[in-house]
Design a protein around this motif. Structure first.
Motif, mmCIF file in Angstrom:
data_model
loop_
_atom_site.group_PDB
_atom_site.id
_atom_site.type_symbol
_atom_site.label_atom_id
_atom_site.label_comp_id
_atom_site.label_asym_id
_atom_site.label_seq_id
_atom_site.Cartn_x
_atom_site.Cartn_y
_atom_site.Cartn_z
ATOM 1 N N ILE A 178 0.876 -1.174 0.000
ATOM 2 C CA ILE A 178 0.000 0.000 0.000
ATOM 3 C C ILE A 178 0.908 1.217 0.000
ATOM 4 C CG2 ILE A 178 -1.852 1.219 1.197
ATOM 5 C CD1 ILE A 178 -2.577 -1.509 2.495
ATOM 6 N N GLY A 179 0.963 1.918 -1.136
ATOM 7 C CA GLY A 179 1.916 3.022 -1.265
ATOM 8 C C GLY A 179 3.329 2.486 -1.118
ATOM 9 N N GLU A 180 4.083 3.085 -0.217
ATOM 10 C CA GLU A 180 5.479 2.655 0.006
ATOM 11 C C GLU A 180 5.580 1.519 1.022
ATOM 12 O OE1 GLU A 180 8.205 3.889 -1.749
ATOM 13 O OE2 GLU A 180 6.495 4.665 -2.881
ATOM 14 N N LYS A 181 4.464 1.217 1.683
ATOM 15 C CA LYS A 181 4.504 0.243 2.779
ATOM 16 C C LYS A 181 4.239 -1.163 2.242
ATOM 17 C CE LYS A 181 4.135 -0.417 7.430
ATOM 18 N NZ LYS A 181 5.303 -1.006 7.995
ATOM 19 N N ARG A 182 5.103 -2.085 2.580
ATOM 20 C CA ARG A 182 4.970 -3.460 2.101
ATOM 21 C C ARG A 182 4.819 -4.390 3.302
ATOM 22 N NH1 ARG A 182 7.533 -6.682 -2.554
ATOM 23 N NH2 ARG A 182 7.748 -8.781 -1.693
ATOM 24 N N TYR A 183 3.783 -5.214 3.250
ATOM 25 C CA TYR A 183 3.531 -6.197 4.311
ATOM 26 C C TYR A 183 3.778 -7.583 3.731
ATOM 27 C CZ TYR A 183 0.912 -2.237 6.311
ATOM 28 O OH TYR A 183 0.529 -1.013 6.794
ATOM 29 N N ASN A 184 4.671 -8.339 4.360
ATOM 30 C CA ASN A 184 4.997 -9.681 3.855
ATOM 31 C C ASN A 184 4.228 -10.755 4.618
ATOM 32 O OD1 ASN A 184 6.936 -8.940 1.843
ATOM 33 N ND2 ASN A 184 8.321 -8.399 3.512
ATOM 34 N N PHE A 185 3.903 -11.817 3.908
ATOM 35 C CA PHE A 185 3.157 -12.949 4.473
ATOM 36 C C PHE A 185 3.980 -14.223 4.292
ATOM 37 C CE2 PHE A 185 0.119 -9.693 3.732
ATOM 38 C CZ PHE A 185 -0.988 -9.920 4.519
ATOM 39 N N GLN A 186 4.180 -14.964 5.381
ATOM 40 C CA GLN A 186 4.882 -16.249 5.318
ATOM 41 C C GLN A 186 3.952 -17.361 5.792
ATOM 42 O OE1 GLN A 186 7.260 -13.784 6.800
ATOM 43 N NE2 GLN A 186 8.380 -13.634 4.880
ATOM 44 N N GLU A 187 3.952 -18.459 5.044
ATOM 45 C CA GLU A 187 2.956 -19.507 5.280
ATOM 46 C C GLU A 187 3.063 -20.170 6.646
ATOM 47 O OE1 GLU A 187 4.035 -23.537 3.327
ATOM 48 O OE2 GLU A 187 4.613 -22.012 1.870
ATOM 49 N N GLU A 188 4.219 -20.063 7.306
ATOM 50 C CA GLU A 188 4.349 -20.672 8.642
ATOM 51 C C GLU A 188 3.485 -19.948 9.674
ATOM 52 O OE1 GLU A 188 7.405 -21.624 6.009
ATOM 53 O OE2 GLU A 188 7.133 -19.618 6.854
ATOM 54 N N GLU A 189 3.166 -18.690 9.393
ATOM 55 C CA GLU A 189 2.457 -17.868 10.382
ATOM 56 C C GLU A 189 1.159 -17.258 9.864
ATOM 57 O OE1 GLU A 189 3.442 -17.399 13.501
ATOM 58 O OE2 GLU A 189 5.340 -18.467 13.344
ATOM 59 N N CYS A 190 0.965 -17.246 8.542
ATOM 60 C CA CYS A 190 -0.131 -16.463 7.951
ATOM 61 C C CYS A 190 -1.137 -17.387 7.271
ATOM 62 C CB CYS A 190 0.433 -15.472 6.933
ATOM 63 S SG CYS A 190 1.645 -14.350 7.647
ATOM 64 N N TYR A 191 -2.407 -17.190 7.595
ATOM 65 C CA TYR A 191 -3.442 -18.102 7.099
ATOM 66 C C TYR A 191 -4.627 -17.349 6.514
ATOM 67 C CZ TYR A 191 -0.727 -21.362 9.838
ATOM 68 O OH TYR A 191 0.309 -22.099 10.347
ATOM 69 N N ALA A 192 -5.177 -17.953 5.471
ATOM 70 C CA ALA A 192 -6.339 -17.373 4.802
ATOM 71 C C ALA A 192 -7.583 -18.188 5.131
ATOM 72 C CB ALA A 192 -6.122 -17.356 3.294
ATOM 73 N N VAL A 193 -8.729 -17.494 5.051
ATOM 74 C CA VAL A 193 -10.044 -18.116 5.234
ATOM 75 C C VAL A 193 -10.875 -17.778 3.999
ATOM 76 C CG1 VAL A 193 -12.148 -18.141 6.629
ATOM 77 C CG2 VAL A 193 -9.921 -17.832 7.738
#
Length: 340
Positions: A184-199
């Motif tokens: 979002i703009g200059e801000k980047r949020y990273n997602f790693q599968e060990e900790e991040c889950y989708a529904v």
């Protein structure tokens, strides 16, 4: 006293008969997405949606493609847990003829508009989610996420029968490991599968003109386990079916009992209590830290959602009979009033 066990469906089944009414053989629940939602007829009453919510380390990110028969409504929102920066963008297209909603849970669905592009490409047990919005709170938003559907995981697929003409198929897929980023703009949020889950919340049905529902869910890691919670109330009461389940490392315990949601409608930020109706199988307190309010007030459609983000504490009972402790599990709980 307790409720009867619901019928489990184990073979591929059509949701509707040739007239577009509910196929009685589809009433029940399945652990795999084997119900084909072949909706037809019921002019202006068909409701279809693919709602995705991804829990990252820093943000919650959500993208939805929905079709209400007389309009396609698509929305994207995000919440930064710490700063509580929140923004939501909705695009409504009257009639929405170009938006095609598939009849199977795991299929590709796209929404392409100059102000919002959502692509949900399903192939080989993965969903590639790409979202591009040129003006999202004044910034360019671009999300590129790879969501894995582990082959041996259960999912909750349930048909709620109000009657032969009014019914809903819901598919809830939890704790899906997710990699990628949201920028979002200059801000980047990273997602790693060990900790991040989708529904994934997949819905296809013929709805009454007015409806109220509660939905609570979480998909998080706890002590090296993947935990998924899915609890619903009000809209399923009295149908003999529930959308209640707990997932532990992809294995589902189906909860056949209604759950009661108790919360303060004058102050949704007060703690919520979610308990099973007859037993102590589900005993949860949900403590919100953020309130998302989404309202629509058009002539044919009125909708008000209070979706709370917060933490679950308590316990749920597994098939094995033992209690699974729930401690500071991040998730959401909502009240939705719809007239559509």
């Amino acid at each position: 006293m307790s409720q009867h066990a619901e019928k489990e469906i184990v073979e591929s089944t059509l949701l509707c008969d040739k007239k577009g009414n509910l196929n009685p053989a589809a009433i029940g629940f399945a652990r795999k997405p084997i119900i084909n939602s072949n909706l037809k007829g019921h002019f202006m009453r068909k409701k279809k949606w693919n709602y995705w919510c991804v829990f990252g380390d820093e943000i919650m990110f959500s993208a939805t493609i929905s079709h209400l028969d007389y309009a396609a409504v698509c929305f994207v929102y995000f919440l930064d847990y710490e700063t509580q920066r929140y923004f939501e963008k909705t695009i409504t297209i009257p009639l929405g003829n170009k938006v095609k909603m598939p009849t199977n849970v795991l299929e590709t669905v796209n929404f392409i508009h100059e102000d919002m592009k959502i692509q949900l490409l399903y192939a080989q047990n993965e969903t590639q989610m790409t979202v591009t919005i040129p003006d999202f709170d004044g910034d360019l938003l671009h999300a590129d996420l790879t969501i894995k559907h582990p082959v041996n995981d259960d999912s909750l697929n349930v048909v709620i029968p109000w009657n032969r003409q009014i019914f809903q198929f819901t598919g809830k897929h939890h704790s899906l490991p997710t990699n990628g980023y949201v920028k979002i703009g200059e801000k980047r949020y990273n997602f790693q599968e060990e900790e991040c889950y989708a529904v994934l919340d997949y819905g296809r049905g013929i709805w009454p003109r007015e409806a109220t529902w509660n939905w609570a869910m979480a998909s998080q890691k706890w002590r090296d386990h993947r935990i998924g919670l899915n609890l619903g109330g009000q809209w399923t009461d009295g149908t003999g079916m529930t959308e209640n389940a707990i997932f532990l490392d992809g294995k589902m315990t189906k909860i056949h009992e209604d759950v009661i949601f108790e919360y303060n409608t004058k102050d949704f930020m007060q703690p919520w209590h979610i308990n099973s109706k007859f037993t102590d199988d589900v005993q949860l307190t949900f403590t919100p830290f953020f309130e998302r309010i989404a309202t629509t007030n058009a002539k044919v459609i009125k909708s008000e959602v209070h979706q709370m983000v917060g933490y679950f504490n308590g316990h749920v009972r597994l098939d094995s009979g033992c209690y699974l402790p729930i401690q500071q599990l991040l998730g959401t709980a909502e009240e939705h009033l719809a007239k559509w």
